[in-house]
Each structure stands twice: as C-alpha cells, then as structure tokens.
Design an enzyme around this catalytic site. Structure first.
Site, PDB file in Angstrom:
ATOM      1  N   GLY A   1       0.835  -1.188   0.000  1.00  0.00           N
ATOM      2  CA  GLY A   1       0.000   0.000   0.000  1.00  0.00           C
ATOM      3  C   GLY A   1       0.871   1.239   0.000  1.00  0.00           C
ATOM      4  O   GLY A   1       2.010   1.219   0.458  1.00  0.00           O
ATOM      5  N   SER A   2       0.344   2.339  -0.513  1.00  0.00           N
ATOM      6  CA  SER A   2       1.064   3.605  -0.420  1.00  0.00           C
ATOM      7  C   SER A   2       0.837   4.208   0.963  1.00  0.00           C
ATOM      8  O   SER A   2       0.097   3.658   1.773  1.00  0.00           O
ATOM      9  CB  SER A   2       0.588   4.556  -1.518  1.00  0.00           C
ATOM     10  OG  SER A   2       0.952   4.048  -2.773  1.00  0.00           O
ATOM     11  N   GLY A   3       1.508   5.319   1.224  1.00  0.00           N
ATOM     12  CA  GLY A   3       1.373   5.957   2.532  1.00  0.00           C
ATOM     13  C   GLY A   3       2.516   5.618   3.472  1.00  0.00           C
ATOM     14  O   GLY A   3       2.517   6.035   4.622  1.00  0.00           O
ATOM     15  N   HIS A   4       3.498   4.839   2.973  1.00  0.00           N
ATOM     16  CA  HIS A   4       4.647   4.450   3.797  1.00  0.00           C
ATOM     17  C   HIS A   4       5.929   5.091   3.278  1.00  0.00           C
ATOM     18  O   HIS A   4       7.022   4.639   3.616  1.00  0.00           O
ATOM     19  CB  HIS A   4       4.817   2.934   3.800  1.00  0.00           C
ATOM     20  CG  HIS A   4       3.580   2.186   4.142  1.00  0.00           C
ATOM     21  ND1 HIS A   4       2.934   2.365   5.331  1.00  0.00           N
ATOM     22  CD2 HIS A   4       2.870   1.269   3.449  1.00  0.00           C
ATOM     23  CE1 HIS A   4       1.859   1.572   5.365  1.00  0.00           C
ATOM     24  NE2 HIS A   4       1.799   0.914   4.230  1.00  0.00           N
TER      25      HIS A   4
ATOM     26  N   LYS B   1       5.527  -7.842   2.589  1.00  0.00           N
ATOM     27  CA  LYS B   1       5.286  -7.657   4.022  1.00  0.00           C
ATOM     28  C   LYS B   1       4.106  -8.533   4.425  1.00  0.00           C
ATOM     29  O   LYS B   1       3.121  -8.632   3.688  1.00  0.00           O
ATOM     30  CB  LYS B   1       4.993  -6.189   4.324  1.00  0.00           C
ATOM     31  CG  LYS B   1       6.143  -5.263   3.909  1.00  0.00           C
ATOM     32  CD  LYS B   1       5.975  -3.843   4.405  1.00  0.00           C
ATOM     33  CE  LYS B   1       4.757  -3.152   3.843  1.00  0.00           C
ATOM     34  NZ  LYS B   1       4.720  -3.078   2.361  1.00  0.00           N
TER      35      LYS B   1
ATOM     36  N   ASP C   1      -1.481  -8.227   1.179  1.00  0.00           N
ATOM     37  CA  ASP C   1      -0.244  -8.245   0.412  1.00  0.00           C
ATOM     38  C   ASP C   1       0.136  -9.664   0.031  1.00  0.00           C
ATOM     39  O   ASP C   1       0.496  -9.955  -1.111  1.00  0.00           O
ATOM     40  CB  ASP C   1       0.895  -7.610   1.224  1.00  0.00           C
ATOM     41  CG  ASP C   1       0.689  -6.120   1.425  1.00  0.00           C
ATOM     42  OD1 ASP C   1      -0.319  -5.750   2.072  1.00  0.00           O
ATOM     43  OD2 ASP C   1       1.511  -5.324   0.952  1.00  0.00           O
TER      44      ASP C   1
ATOM     45  N   HIS D   1      -0.432   0.886   9.285  1.00  0.00           N
ATOM     46  CA  HIS D   1      -1.620   1.207   8.481  1.00  0.00           C
ATOM     47  C   HIS D   1      -2.661   1.921   9.299  1.00  0.00           C
ATOM     48  O   HIS D   1      -3.844   1.853   9.004  1.00  0.00           O
ATOM     49  CB  HIS D   1      -2.230  -0.063   7.902  1.00  0.00           C
ATOM     50  CG  HIS D   1      -1.309  -0.798   7.022  1.00  0.00           C
ATOM     51  ND1 HIS D   1      -0.450  -1.751   7.503  1.00  0.00           N
ATOM     52  CD2 HIS D   1      -1.069  -0.694   5.700  1.00  0.00           C
ATOM     53  CE1 HIS D   1       0.269  -2.217   6.487  1.00  0.00           C
ATOM     54  NE2 HIS D   1      -0.083  -1.596   5.399  1.00  0.00           N
TER      55      HIS D   1
END
Ligand code: ADP
Ligand code: ADP
Ligand code: MG
Ligand code: MG
Ligand code: MG
Ligand code: MG
Lengths: 208, 334, 334, 208
Positions: B54-57, B105, B110, B220
């Site tokens: 996911g994005s945001g990391h 991860k 995922d 998250h």
C-alpha cells in the site's frame, strides 16, 4: 432461473449497494482494520458495474470470470483476492449453463466459497467473511433440500449470512488485519462479513 | 482532513508523477500500472528485486528503487496492497534472466495478492519467482492459527541488504535464503502518539486522547495492542526495546543494526532523542551497535510516533549494509 | 502536547546526544556548547563554514555538518538563536588558517548574536570572520526600515553549494562572495496546514481551524501573512510558486534548482504530490529544472505544510551542487 | 542611593518577577512572535539571580558587566543581545561609583538604552522594547530636573514605560519577528516592551 442478464443485474445492484454502504463498511474497518474496506469494494464494484456496458459477454461463465478478474485487478487488499477468487470459481460450475437453477447456483456458490477458503485459509469463527459464507451455504443447502426455489434458497442464505455476520461481533479475530488487535477486536462486526451479507441479499433480490 | 492534495482519489497517481519528475535520472515510473522502476532497466544476469505494498509508507517502497536496492516497486492505493496485475508487470519487466525475488510484508492482503501474481507469472511467462515474507513485528503474537506477525521495519533493512547481494550477482536461491535469514534476525516494535487519516476516508483511523498513546501499532493506522497513558521518551523506548531484545534473544556481545524509524509526523529532533534512549538501553544490555539508521523510512502517512527495529548483524551483514546504494530514500557510497 | 521527549527543557541536549550516538563516524558533538562538528576536525587551509540557529529545524543545521557542507553548527534552544559563546567556540575550533564564514539566517536574534560573536572573535583571537545573511523569504517585504526578509530554504542550498566551494580550497572572500551571490539568486515561500508546539511552551503557537491554512509562514511557528481557506494542492502550489517566480524575475529559458521542503509533519507522499504541481507550473513558465530536492530539510518541528525554494542555477552552481557531500541530512557521491 | 547590594537585590527581584510572568510574556510572544520570550528571559534571569551567591563582586560595575555577559550567554534570541548589551553598557557610567545617585543611575540608563539602539537599530514606534525605554528615559530626566530622588525618578520612568508598553498595542511592528506579520501585528502588546516595564518597575522597588 439465473441467466447472464440476471448475473449482470446482480452486479449492477451490488455496485449500488456498495456505493451506498461504502462509508459504513469503511467505518467498520476503521474500528478493527485500516479504514478502507468500503473504499476498496467501491473501487472494484464500480469497474464491475461498467463491464456490462463496455463488452458483450457470450455466457454467464465468461461474464463472472471477468467480474473476478476485475475485482482482483482493482480492489487490492485482502478483499480483492478473496472476492476475486470467489467469482473466478463461481464461474466454473456455470460453464455451459445458460439458465442456472437452484442446484447449479448452489454448486457455484460452494465452489466460490471453496476458493475463498483456499485463498484465505480461514476457519469458522476466525471473524472473517467466511463466518458469513458458511452459514449461508448451509441454509442454502437446507432450503434446497426442503424444495425451495432459487429465490427462496438465496433468501434463506442471505438471512443466515446476516446472522453469521452479527455473530462476528463477539468473536476475537484470528485472521486478517483485525487479528492484530487480539481481545480488542471483540465487540465489532467484521467488515468483510458485512459486505458478504450485502452480496447475498443483493443476489436474493436480483437472481431468479 | 488537512493535506496537501487535490482529489483524494488521485493522491497516489499524482505523487508518482512527482517522484518521476523529481528523480528523472534514477527512476522511471509506469503510471498506468503504478510501478516505480530503475531508470536504467534490468541488468542482465542480476536477480530482480520487486517489492510493493500500500502507499502511505513513503519513502518505502518506491523511494528504495535504485542501484543496490530494489528493481521495481508496485504502489497500491493508500494502505491497500497493490493488485496482481502490477506485480506481474513488474516481475516481467525486471527479469534479467536470473529470476525475480518478491519482497512481501506479511499482511493478508499483500500476501494473497503477491501469491496470485506469482501463480499467474509462473503460468504465464516462465519467469522464476521466489518470495520472502517479512514478519518482524513483535507486537503481534505469531501463531499458525493467526495472520502472524506484521512485516515492518526489517523490510527496509532487508531490501538494502538483499539488494546489495543481488548486485553482487548472487543467485535467486541465494538471495531468497539471505532474505529469509535477515527476516529471522530482525524484530520491530512501534508506537503512535496520534492517528493518521487515509485521504479517501477523510478522518482519523482512530482517536487518541491528548494524554494517551498506542503501543504496538502497525503501519496502516491500525490501533495497537494496548492504549497507555502518555509517557516520557525514556519509558517509551523501554516499552519498544525490551520486547524486541527478548524476542530476538539478544545477549551481551551481540552486534546489531539499530533502526529508529519515524511514522511520518514526528520530527527528526524527537527521533534523535529517541535514538539516544534506545542506544542507552542497548548499552545497558551489552548489545553493541554496528550501524544505525534514524529517520522516516517506513511511515504511516502523517502519524506521529516511531518504531524500533533491531537486526542481529554479523560482519557479512554489515558489509552488505555498507555496500553502495543510490535510491531517493537511502543513499551512500554512490 | 504529544511528543517523544522527556523534560521539555532537555530536548535539545538529548537530541544532540542521539545525533552523536547515531553518527559517531561522521560527527563529534561538544555537548557543553551544543555544537556539532565534523568528526575529522578542521582541514588545514580550508575555509571553515559555521552555521547555527534555533533548534527545531532538523536536519538543519547539525545534520548538514560533514564533508562538502558545514564544519560546525551551533544549536540554540528550540526556535531561539544560539548565543555568542557557542559561535565563538565553533569559530575558533574550525579555523584551519583560512578564516571562517558565518552563515546566518536573517532573524533579528540570529543576526545580533552572530554579530556579537564576530566582534568578540575578532577582538579575541584574530580569526578572520566573514558573514553572509540569508534572506530569501518573499512572504516578507524587504525594506531598509524593517527586519527584512527571513532566511529560509535557500540556506540549505547555500550551505551545500558554498560547502563544495570551500572544499575546493577557495578563499574566505571567494566563499563569502559566492554565498552572497547564491542568496541573491534564490527565493522561497512557505505555508502551513497546522501550527507546531514549542516543547517548553506546551501548546500550539497559533490555532488554525480545520478549513484554514496560513500562507507566508516562517520556520518558527510564526503566523503567516495571510490566513486563507484550505485549498487544493494545485492552488497552493500556485500561491507559493508565483510570488517566487516574479520576485526572482525568472523568465523562459532560465534554469533552477527546485526545492520542495516539508515543514516536518507533512508526509513525503504529499511533498512529491506538491513537487508535481510545482514542476507543472515551472514547465508552464518555461523555467527548466536543472536539479531538484524534495523532502524535510528545513523544518518547523511537527508543523504540517511546505515551502518552495527556487534558485537560479548556472552551470557552475550545478557543478557545485553535484559535488560530493556526506552529511546525515544530505548525501551523494560519497 | 544604589550600591552593589541594591543592584543585586534588583536582579533577585526581577528574576522572581520574570519567573511569575514567564507564561504571560510567552503568550504575548505567541501572538506576534514565536512563543518564547518568557522562556528566554527566565533562562537568563535564573542564571543572573545565581551570580550573587556564586561569586563576590568588587563593584557595581563588575557585577552589572557580569549580568550583561550572563544574559548574552544564556538568553539567545533577540532579547539576549539586547538586554545583555543594556547591562554591559549600564555598567560603564557606574565605574568607580560605590553609591549611585539619581544622576549617575540616569546616565547609566541612558548608556544602556544607547546600547540597545546600537545593537537593534530600532526607532520609535517600531513596536519593540525601545518603545518602553524611550518614554522612560524622558520621564526620568523630567523627574530629575523637577528634583525627584532616585526612587521618584525610577517610579516616573516605570510609569512612563508602562504607557509606552501599552501604546505598542496599536502599532504595526517594523523590527523583530513581529514585523513579519505586517498589519496583523496590530492589536497586540509587544512582549519585549512588557519585560522592559517589568524591569523598571522592579528597579523602582529595589534601587534606592
Ligand atoms: N484470511 C482471510 N480469509 C477470509 N477473509 C478474510 C481473511 N483476511 C481478511 N479477510 C476479510 O477481509 C476483510 C478486510 O478487507 P479489506 O479491508 O478490504 O482489506 P485489508 O484488510 O487488506 O485492508 C475482513 O473484514 C475479513 O472479512
Ligand atoms: N531590533 C530590535 N530592537 C529592539 N528590540 C527588539 C528588536 N527586535 C526585537 N526586539 C524585541 O525583542 C522581543 C522579542 O524577544 P524574544 O522573543 O526573546 O526573541 P526572538 O524574537 O528572537 O524569539 C520583541 O518583543 C521586541 O521587544
Ligand atoms: Mg481494510
Ligand atoms: Mg487495506
Ligand atoms: Mg525565539
Ligand atoms: Mg520570541
């Protein structure tokens, strides 16, 4: 009897329902997950609803396969592969079936749920969507044995699914993101079980 | 929700446009598939390293693409794993003939999406794919009957170390083995002072009172294992370091790579302050720090908080860590 | 106030302990004077570069100490300029015989403290000291009768570029002239989505409603020139870029170093998104981007927001920018 | 008459006042500055108050020089060099004066304020501490001319300073951090002018 058109109607209806309930699904996921289940599902069902207009499908099987691939390709997260696999497998028993009756739809649903199990390895009471699927399959089988028609069997399945969904409230999650919360996951309804019940309620409205 | 964004639905694609514009010398972005590649393309005979999530990391994973680290990173929506189409495209594109390693991860989403991608890639093109799943978060009980520990900070260290090994020409099997070994040698624990807000959700994932913190959070915005009263940095450091030390079974004389990671909204001044506390605790435990990393590397949007990762490090690990790396997020020796 | 700290009074000294622990190979910290030095000490015949200012802007300035950039950085209390004693000590310590350049951001406090230090250093030891004062913030009207524009983003670029020149062996006068020239060639403009909280003050410096933003903020939690309704990133980018372009008098064909800086609490995903907007605007104006920098480099504690800095860049500027630098905050080619 | 002991008493008193008013000073600075003026001043005055215990001073001049150096070395920001320079220059006219009378203290204050001007280059109505110093010097001179004693002159100065401080409310800042706010700096009292008035009020209580 469910034909290509009714399956397309199902998906159109479900897309509407998910759009309306997206915030609610996301809120459920906010409590025990990462606040995106409604967003994920809506991203996929919008694309799925658009399929029927964009393309002519030769059969229910071809259509439902495409639904599955579309969900796999757009939803992401845990629910993408799970619902995607569900529809990919749902298509199998419908190969060559133009008008599916209560038996054929039952076989398809079982195949679909087997796909969810194969993919997610959930067990009963893990507090996942499977807790809404398992009682639905049982109720569908019982209703069929009792002579119900497709609509009756789907209605029984949807009602049982809703009970299964509600029963996730008291469970401690052992699969998916909610499992990280341990005891703190108790007291919340599982978002995936909720979107599953919505899917079955939509089926009872639109198939047959 | 206060963010520097336009339409919440476009955050990931517009950020990728920015990455491409900012690093034209080093990165190439496939905007249709949301994949970040090295500008130079795959190197013949080198194992390809693909990660994603996911994005945001950020900077993870796209910021770790480049010489000495990843070959491609698939960007999912914010906090949502990417889809198999992306991973398949990336896998094909980076295959230099020596096979491709997926670095995943451990999150249900995922893992399942990468699994589907590996199945499809194998059926489709015949690219040899191996996967390593990182699961270093000691906040989560590991058990056969659960989703298992989450993959967090070790992922960053692993991508660097295995990236160096791949650069040296190791085989797919060797890279996969090394990755497994690195994952086993590392553990992490994180905490949050504030929640974060997923752009499309528009409001914080959880609420924390002014005097509360969450211990054992993931990346998250998931709530953690425990809510506790806010505590001084010294006590927070102990809450993070002790479970990691005991889970790793570290003892006097062991050397580690020590990594204090910011969750995105915590300023560097606090991360250095935390690193001081962490290093004091390690000194007390007789654990020596071979290398350290302090900063925002695996984040959770604008969440305030931090995580501590310790990786048992022998000389070979340190040598691979020190090898040149040239990515937007991590760079030295190049 | 939610921060990873112990006693608010100890934030700076404890963060410096962490910096020293995290970078023993590259930095040495004088904890009594709160000065960050290169571990290697002054180089004979090289002009020494000293900067400093209030803390809370990390990685600036301590994180910019190292080969190719600063020789020493004096850390003041949070948002409070350091005192002359620190600057005098740093000046003496880094003098390699070629004199020392003070890089000062234009704030009344910083300027006066550096001035006193230079007076005292000259009287005392006979070290030749020159100063450059950066004042690149177009949010502030420049006038003989005011405190003048603030020093912000250009300071980072200047420390890198003049650092490279000093490394090449240029004289104090040459370094000072280059610094003046770089300062003249750059302009910045910043904005905030949220305030920040000075640890010892315990509550936010200003209040911003959920639908408001401040345009034209500095880096000390000072309110900006204007409070405006929250706007999309595209509009915010225009509000920052346009005044910079017009103040710099950039025109078609000019090349720049484009720098999108985070204020500390804004995640990288948003900074890249902003960089996309900025690069679009520059393209529209016919300005070409020679080099770019995106990230948190001159921050305001945990403030959410960003600033845009443009520096007119000829070939020589770009060459100095590209020269190797090895600091905790900025590193390439080494 | 003001001797070493009264100057030390002044600093002890002022340190107390600053401690009590630190939050207020910081709040004033929050509105138009960077929320640290009280913190800065308290950091310095604590050290200044400790001087008398740690060291024996030979004269008022030596003591006030040390006060100035201590403020320069501990306060930082704009107020550090300004108040530091004030005390360094204040000391000058008191060289060789054991007991300072109204004339000598007046000369010392003027020298101190000249130091502030030399350092900060403020003009009247720039909305700085100078706006509290200037009327104080005038009032002190007038009172002295009218035959006031030291206490009377200091009381007149403190009162005038308070008016000058209050008058900063309507000014637009042209120096210091507040100047960045332009028109928005109007409507707030200047923090440095406030700490100046406190210093003069403290002097009126403790000197003579
Ligand atoms: N292993 C699993 N088997 C079946 N269902 C699962 C499993 N893991 C998660 N789920 C379902 O997925 C839902 C979450 O979906 P979603 O929020 O879209 O994905 P993510 O958790 O990746 O954000 C859960 O509520 C749960 O019903
Ligand atoms: N040039 C100047 N001349 C005189 N006084 C000034 C000048 N600049 C600032 N000041 C005073 O300093 C005060 C602020 O001090 P302080 O908050 O401690 O420093 P900083 O502004 O560096 O944070 C202002 O309120 C003002 O009275
Ligand atoms: Mg979710
Ligand atoms: Mg998710
Ligand atoms: Mg200040
Ligand atoms: Mg101030």
């Amino acid at each position: 009897m469910a034909d290509l058109q009714s399956f397309q109607g199902w998906m159109a209806d479900y897309a509407e329902v998910v759009k309306e309930q997206a915030d609610y699904l996301t809120d459920l996921d906010r409590a025990i997950g990462d606040a995106d289940h409604g967003i994920n599902m809506a991203r996929g069902t919008v694309k799925v609803a658009a399929l029927a207009e964009a393309e002519d499908f030769a059969s229910s099987e071809a259509y439902l396969k495409k639904v599955g691939m579309t969900l796999v390709s757009t939803v992401g997260g845990a629910s993408g592969p799970l619902y995607g696999t569900f529809f990919l497998r749902l298509a199998g028993p419908l190969a060559g079936v133009a008008d599916a009756g209560v038996e054929e739809v039952g076989a398809a649903l079982r195949a679909g749920v087997d796909g969810i199990l194969a993919r997610g390895k959930a067990e009963l009471e893990d507090k996942t969507m499977y807790d809404a699927w398992a009682p639905a399959l049982d109720a569908y089988a019982t209703a069929t044995a009792d002579g119900a028609d497709l609509r009756g069997a789907l209605e029984a399945a949807a009602a049982a699914s809703a009970r299964g969904r509600d029963d996730t409230l008291d469970l401690v999650a052992r699969k998916g993101r909610a499992s990280y919360l341990g005891e703190r996951s108790r007291g919340h309804i599982d978002p995936g079980a909720t979107s599953t019940t919505l899917l079955l309620e939509s089926a009872a409205r639109t198939l047959a | 929700m206060k963010k520097l964004i336009n339409d919440p639905a476009d955050v990931v694609s517009e950020a990728l446009l920015g990455m491409a514009a900012a690093h034209p010398d080093r990165l190439r972005v496939d905007h249709d598939h949301k994949i970040v590649y090295r500008a130079a393309g795959p190197r013949e005979g080198k194992v390809g390293l693909v990660s994603g999530g996911g994005s945001g990391h950020e900077p993870m994973h796209g910021g770790f693409v480049g010489t000495g680290m990843l070959d491609a990173a698939c960007a999912g929506e914010v906090f949502t794993s990417p889809v198999p189409d992306q991973m398949m495209a990336a896998t094909k594109a980076v295959d230099g003939g020596a096979g491709v390693l997926h670095i995943v991860k451990n999150y249900t989403g995922d893992v399942m999406n990468f699994e589907m991608a590996a199945e499809l890639a194998a059926a489709d093109a015949g690219t040899e794919v191996k996967s390593v799943v990182t699961d270093d978060d000691v906040a989560v009980q590991d058990s056969l009957y659960t989703a298992g520990r989450r993959g967090v900070g070790v992922t960053v260290l692993l991508e660097k170390i295995v990236g160096a090994a791949a650069e040296e020409g190791r085989s797919l099997q060797e890279c996969a083995d090394l990755a497994t070994q690195v994952n086993r040698a590392g553990r992490s624990m994180g905490m949050a002072l504030t929640s974060c807000t997923v752009p499309s959700a528009g409001r914080p994932t959880f609420d924390l009172a002014e005097d509360e913190m969450e211990i054992g959070i993931g990346i998250h915005g998931e709530p953690g294992r425990e809510r506790k009263p806010l505590a001084p940095a010294k006590d927070i450091a102990a809450m993070l370091v002790e479970p990691v030390l005991s889970d790793l079974g570290l003892s006097r004389g062991d050397g580690v790579i020590a990594f204090v990671n910011g969750m995105g909204g915590t300023p560097l001044i606090e991360l250095y302050l935390m690193y001081h506390e962490v290093s004091q605790l390690l000194e007390g435990a007789g654990v020596s720090v071979a290398r350290s990393l302090v900063g925002n590397y695996i984040t959770s949007l604008e969440m305030a908080g931090c995580s501590v990762t310790l990786l048992r490090a022998d000389d070979e690990t340190v040598r691979l860590w020190d090898a040149p790396v040239n990515t937007p997020g991590l760079r030295w020796g190049a």
